[in-house]
Enzyme design. Structure first.
Site, PDB file in Angstrom:
ATOM      1  N   GLY A  13     -31.016  25.277  -6.288  1.00 10.39           N
ATOM      2  CA  GLY A  13     -30.149  25.094  -5.130  1.00 10.39           C
ATOM      3  C   GLY A  13     -29.283  23.862  -5.187  1.00 10.39           C
ATOM      4  O   GLY A  13     -28.826  23.380  -4.151  1.00 10.39           O
ATOM      5  N   LYS A  44     -25.382  26.281  -5.912  1.00  8.80           N
ATOM      6  CA  LYS A  44     -24.264  26.035  -5.007  1.00  8.80           C
ATOM      7  C   LYS A  44     -22.919  26.369  -5.649  1.00  8.80           C
ATOM      8  O   LYS A  44     -21.985  26.797  -4.973  1.00  8.80           O
ATOM      9  CB  LYS A  44     -24.268  24.574  -4.564  1.00  8.80           C
ATOM     10  CG  LYS A  44     -25.398  24.207  -3.604  1.00  8.80           C
ATOM     11  CD  LYS A  44     -25.184  24.814  -2.230  1.00  8.80           C
ATOM     12  CE  LYS A  44     -26.090  24.201  -1.181  1.00  8.80           C
ATOM     13  NZ  LYS A  44     -27.512  24.457  -1.422  1.00  8.80           N
ATOM     14  N   ASP A 120     -26.776  25.632   5.118  1.00  8.79           N
ATOM     15  CA  ASP A 120     -26.854  24.188   4.917  1.00  8.79           C
ATOM     16  C   ASP A 120     -25.511  23.627   4.475  1.00  8.79           C
ATOM     17  O   ASP A 120     -24.679  24.327   3.895  1.00  8.79           O
ATOM     18  CB  ASP A 120     -27.930  23.851   3.878  1.00  8.79           C
ATOM     19  CG  ASP A 120     -27.712  24.589   2.557  1.00  8.79           C
ATOM     20  OD1 ASP A 120     -27.320  25.771   2.602  1.00  8.79           O
ATOM     21  OD2 ASP A 120     -27.940  23.989   1.485  1.00  8.79           O
ATOM     22  N   ASP A 121     -25.313  22.342   4.746  1.00  7.17           N
ATOM     23  CA  ASP A 121     -24.145  21.579   4.287  1.00  7.17           C
ATOM     24  C   ASP A 121     -22.830  22.230   4.700  1.00  7.17           C
ATOM     25  O   ASP A 121     -21.907  22.405   3.882  1.00  7.17           O
ATOM     26  CB  ASP A 121     -24.195  21.405   2.761  1.00  7.17           C
ATOM     27  CG  ASP A 121     -25.451  20.680   2.299  1.00  7.17           C
ATOM     28  OD1 ASP A 121     -26.118  20.055   3.141  1.00  7.17           O
ATOM     29  OD2 ASP A 121     -25.762  20.749   1.092  1.00  7.17           O
ATOM     30  N   TRP A 224     -38.166  23.034   1.357  1.00  8.89           N
ATOM     31  CA  TRP A 224     -37.151  22.926   0.304  1.00  8.89           C
ATOM     32  C   TRP A 224     -37.205  21.465  -0.134  1.00  8.89           C
ATOM     33  O   TRP A 224     -36.695  20.581   0.538  1.00  8.89           O
ATOM     34  CB  TRP A 224     -35.785  23.292   0.880  1.00  8.89           C
ATOM     35  CG  TRP A 224     -34.601  23.126  -0.018  1.00  8.89           C
ATOM     36  CD1 TRP A 224     -34.332  22.103  -0.873  1.00  8.89           C
ATOM     37  CD2 TRP A 224     -33.468  24.011  -0.110  1.00  8.89           C
ATOM     38  NE1 TRP A 224     -33.126  22.283  -1.495  1.00  8.89           N
ATOM     39  CE2 TRP A 224     -32.569  23.451  -1.043  1.00  8.89           C
ATOM     40  CE3 TRP A 224     -33.126  25.214   0.507  1.00  8.89           C
ATOM     41  CZ2 TRP A 224     -31.360  24.042  -1.369  1.00  8.89           C
ATOM     42  CZ3 TRP A 224     -31.908  25.810   0.179  1.00  8.89           C
ATOM     43  CH2 TRP A 224     -31.045  25.241  -0.748  1.00  8.89           C
ATOM     44  N   ASP A 225     -37.840  21.205  -1.258  1.00 11.90           N
ATOM     45  CA  ASP A 225     -38.189  19.837  -1.637  1.00 11.90           C
ATOM     46  C   ASP A 225     -37.182  19.272  -2.623  1.00 11.90           C
ATOM     47  O   ASP A 225     -37.061  19.739  -3.753  1.00 11.90           O
ATOM     48  CB  ASP A 225     -39.591  19.815  -2.250  1.00 11.90           C
ATOM     49  CG  ASP A 225     -40.195  18.427  -2.233  1.00 11.90           C
ATOM     50  OD1 ASP A 225     -39.421  17.454  -2.258  1.00 11.90           O
ATOM     51  OD2 ASP A 225     -41.428  18.306  -2.187  1.00 11.90           O
ATOM     52  N   ASN A 226     -36.459  18.235  -2.191  1.00 10.31           N
ATOM     53  CA  ASN A 226     -35.419  17.611  -3.011  1.00 10.31           C
ATOM     54  C   ASN A 226     -35.898  16.358  -3.738  1.00 10.31           C
ATOM     55  O   ASN A 226     -35.075  15.556  -4.182  1.00 10.31           O
ATOM     56  CB  ASN A 226     -34.211  17.250  -2.136  1.00 10.31           C
ATOM     57  CG  ASN A 226     -33.436  18.467  -1.688  1.00 10.31           C
ATOM     58  OD1 ASN A 226     -33.167  19.368  -2.469  1.00 10.31           O
ATOM     59  ND2 ASN A 226     -33.081  18.507  -0.410  1.00 10.31           N
ATOM     60  N   ASP A 231     -28.454  15.823  -8.033  1.00 12.60           N
ATOM     61  CA  ASP A 231     -27.041  16.210  -8.027  1.00 12.60           C
ATOM     62  C   ASP A 231     -26.164  15.269  -7.212  1.00 12.60           C
ATOM     63  O   ASP A 231     -24.940  15.364  -7.285  1.00 12.60           O
ATOM     64  CB  ASP A 231     -26.879  17.655  -7.525  1.00 12.60           C
ATOM     65  CG  ASP A 231     -27.526  17.897  -6.173  1.00 12.60           C
ATOM     66  OD1 ASP A 231     -28.214  16.989  -5.660  1.00 12.60           O
ATOM     67  OD2 ASP A 231     -27.360  19.008  -5.624  1.00 12.60           O
ATOM     68  N   ASN A 259     -36.372  21.827  -5.518  1.00 13.52           N
ATOM     69  CA  ASN A 259     -34.996  21.895  -5.996  1.00 13.52           C
ATOM     70  C   ASN A 259     -34.844  20.741  -6.984  1.00 13.52           C
ATOM     71  O   ASN A 259     -34.723  19.592  -6.580  1.00 13.52           O
ATOM     72  CB  ASN A 259     -34.037  21.731  -4.809  1.00 13.52           C
ATOM     73  CG  ASN A 259     -32.586  21.770  -5.215  1.00 13.52           C
ATOM     74  OD1 ASN A 259     -32.204  22.473  -6.142  1.00 13.52           O
ATOM     75  ND2 ASN A 259     -31.757  21.000  -4.521  1.00 13.52           N
TER      76      ASN A 259
END
Length: 736
Positions: A13, A44, A120-121, A224-226, A231, A259
């Site tokens: 993602g 994305k 999102d975003d 959703w683990d960043n 990035d 992610n």
């Protein structure tokens, strides 16, 4: 949540070049190998996932997606296709709704059965057409998502990503966000919701955080683990282990999806350690089922994830990957997949989760040794300086150079501390032995990093090399420059103006235009390991053995640290009752190890912390019931006697964590100082306990004191799950 499985795996993602077909195939092999069960397709910058979401896939693209879906099925992995229409969708448009359905129909023909819709975003401003049709932005997203859920015939998995997807984004707060309340109330209860934690990139995800968002969204969220995502910064990379997420979270979540880094080859350790974390959950679930059927109700020792041990195993597993034959274009030898149960599960020893927080010893000490989980004191490669073979120490060094967003690897952190000290403590007029000793150590570490780069260039896995090359050469040249600077300031005969002239090479300063802008921003001290004021008198503390004269001050600090609103009236009547309950028995007990009890005072001789140690906690709990608790009942006859209830532990706790620690720090002092003090105290105590043959300690806390709870977690303690005690008691353990 309609599905019964805990979703654990990977979400592709990130922003940037999507992974290739072959890389995704390899990812599925990793998932099979590490015991992961889910992959979410959400790159994305796949135009047909996001910017041109209405367009159908071409025949070539369709063939690749179809193959990936069927490979995933063959490996037992849920392939979740995600679509991100939020950039330009008109929620009230029948045409856009038809485009959504047509896109999902196409993926259905490929064999896809699991879905996600991501918002999102994106901007929260709606078109005028939507404003005329929907009461709010949240209502619009709920309506279209529920419509798709029904159209897909209520699939087993449909995930929804809200526009406010972490606590920091919730306006004005998580509990008061009207948007999130609309989402929670309006979405079909079987639709899962993504959440990243307290922040977009959460240092840790706690039970209290999850309980709060679950209450607002009226379901268990999927993380959703960043933590390993990179990035947002092209100079950062995160090779460190999965950590900061307790195994206790699993019963409060629907899933955990990471992610990771954009560079595919560099995600081995995050994936491997996530698999070990998930495996510990599965072992405990199976054990619970056995225990439920066990008539004698015998107590079983829990398998608890420990990130530093997971990293040790992952490093061993990763080393062979460096010599697999892969070209720069990611073609590779065909790997044989073993479908046996043994091959599908990771095999490391699983132990308690440790949050691997920053550890920091005094910069005034001479050559301290920061130990990693493998007891590696100084970063050293093997003794054969001419060898070109990559070693386990090499890749440990590599991982420590690019660890996690909020912390560096322990040896690299010590290296930075040393350089900071060397930079500001050179004096020709004083004894230079210590300075030159630490300088020599820094030079050796710089050589090890340079040697690491040389060895990496010889590996057969060129795909991995080119993913890591720019990062590792950048840090190597930076460390080399620092090494040259240390040589420069310690050699009068060869001094020049190179470091002072302002006429340096462009390579001497990183960042370009971005660096120029960032240099003038008031960013605070977000990631500074050492603060400039660390040597000031306000940051000097004295650790000394505890004496009987400290008791009054200890009582006051204990009450301050452990105060709770609901006992206001009780404390008004009996000011010492809380401290009597928590530490009074420790101070009077014959089992108290006074040689391991310390007080901490600042330069003004004010008590700002103390630690109490009981090495035989099992004997203490039995003794305290018949002695001190009886005295408290007599001292406070009108107080509910349940207030003084003793919390005894199960036998396996006494066996595994025999020593009890009670640590109290004035948490109103600066956070870094508080952690520094606690870390120093624990180091002193653990060193002494190890000499006495002990290998574990525990603490009992009231869950209504979250600050103290978080403080223990930072010091490497972990929540020990499923302890049948008072509802408000948290048991934390630490092994060493």
């Amino acid at each position: 949540m309609k599905h019964n499985d805990f979703l654990c795996g990977v979400i592709e993602g990130y922003y940037g070049r999507p992974w290739s077909f072959n890389q995704r195939k390899t990812l599925f092999e990793y998932c099979l190998r590490f015991g992961l069960n889910t992959y979410v397709y959400a790159p994305k910058d796949d135009a047909k996932h996001r910017s041109r979401w209405r367009d159908l896939y071409s025949s070539e693209e369709s063939s690749e997606l179809s193959q990936l879906i069927h490979i995933a099925k063959r490996y037992g992995i849920k392939f979740i296709y995600a679509l991100s229409p939020g950039l330009d969708i008109i929620y009230s448009s029948e045409k856009d709704l038809t485009s959504l359905k047509r896109k999902f129909d196409q993926l259905s023909t490929f064999g896809c059965e699991y879905w996600a819709i991501l918002f999102d975003d994106i901007e929260s401003e709606m078109s005028q057409q939507d404003k005329d049709h929907f009461a709010s932005f949240g209502h619009a997203q709920v309506a279209i998502t529920n419509e798709i859920y029904d159209y897909l015939d209520k699939p087993n998995v449909l995930l929804f990503c809200p526009t406010q997807y972490c606590s920091r984004m919730a306006k004005p707060s998580l509990e008061r966000s009207s948007y999130l309340q609309i989402i929670g109330n309006g979405l079909h209860p079987d639709i899962d919701i993504f959440w990243t934690g307290s922040k977009v990139i959460s240092r840790r995800i706690t039970i209290s955080d999850i309980l709060s968002v679950n209450s607002v969204l009226q379901r268990r969220v999927t993380i959703w683990d960043n933590l390993n995502a990179n990035d947002y910064d092209q100079r950062r990379l995160y090779l460190g282990p999965f950590c900061g997420r307790s195994s206790n979270l699993s019963s409060r979540l629907s899933g955990m999806l990471i992610n990771p880094n954009c560079e595919f080859e560099l995600n081995f350790i995050p994936l491997n350690t996530l698999g070990q974390w998930y495996q510990s959950l599965r072992i405990n679930e199976n054990q619970d089922q056995i225990d439920d059927d066990d008539d004698d109700n015998s107590i079983q020792i829990r398998e608890i994830y420990q990130s530093n041990k997971a990293l040790d195993q992952a490093l061993i597993d990763w080393l062979p990957e460096f010599n697999k034959v892969k070209t720069a274009h990611d073609s590779q030898q065909i790997l044989k997949i073993d479908n046996s149960p043994q091959a599908m599960s990771p095999k490391p020893t699983v132990s308690s989760l440790i949050l691997d927080e920053d550890s920091q010893d005094s910069i005034c000490e001479s050559q301290t040794s920061t130990t990693s989980s493998s007891k590696l004191h100084i970063m050293e490669c093997d003794g054969n300086g001419n060898s070109t073979d990559l070693t386990l120490d090499d890749i440990r060094l590599l991982v420590e150079l690019f660890y996690l967003p909020y912390e560096h690897g322990p040896n690299v952190q010590q290296m930075f501390i040393d350089f900071y000290w060397l930079r500001f403590n050179y004096s020709q007029n004083e004894n230079l032995n210590e300075w030159r000793c630490r300088s020599s150590s820094f030079h050796n570490n710089a050589k090890n990093i340079s040697r690491l780069v040389q060895r990496l260039t010889t590996i057969h896995n060129r795909s991995l090399l080119y993913d890591i090359y720019n990062y590792v050469t950048d840090i190597s040249s930076t460390i080399s420059l620092c090494s040259r600077y240390l040589h420069w300031i310690d050699n009068d005969n060869k001094r020049s103006t190179i470091f002072l002239s302002g006429d340096v090479e462009p390579s001497s300063k990183r960042g370009g235009l971005a660096g120029e802008f960032l240099n003038i921003l008031p960013m605070g001290d977000f990631q500074s390991i050492i603060k400039p004021e660390l040597n000031s008198s306000s940051n000097i503390f004295l650790i000394q053995p505890m004496t009987s004269n400290d008791q009054g001050l200890m009582y006051a600090l204990c009450t301050q640290v452990c105060y709770r609103d609901e006992i206001d009236d009780l404390l008004d009547q009996h000011s010492e009752i809380l401290a009597d309950k928590l530490i009074g028995g420790y101070l009077l007990s014959s089992l108290n190890n006074f040689d391991l009890c310390f007080s901490v005072n600042n330069v003004e001789d004010e008590l700002c912390g103390f630690v109490l140690t009981i090495s035989e906690s099992e004997k203490y709990d039995k003794l305290i019931q018949s002695t001190w608790i009886t005295q408290l009942h007599q001292k406070y006859p009108n107080v509910d006697q349940n207030f003084f209830e003793v919390n005894e532990c199960h036998q396996w706790i006494y066996d595994r964590y025999p020593v009890r620690i009670q640590l109290f720090i004035d948490l109103t002092i600066k956070t870094d100082n508080a952690f520094f003090i606690g870390n120093k105290l624990m180091k002193i105590i653990i060193d002494n306990l190890i000499k006495r043959g002990c290998n574990g300690c525990h603490a009992l806390l009231d869950e209504r004191n979250p600050l103290l709870h978080q403080y223990y977690l930072r010091l490497g303690f972990v929540d020990v799950p499923n302890i049948e005690q008072n509802d408000h008691i948290i048991l934390l353990g630490k092994q060493f």
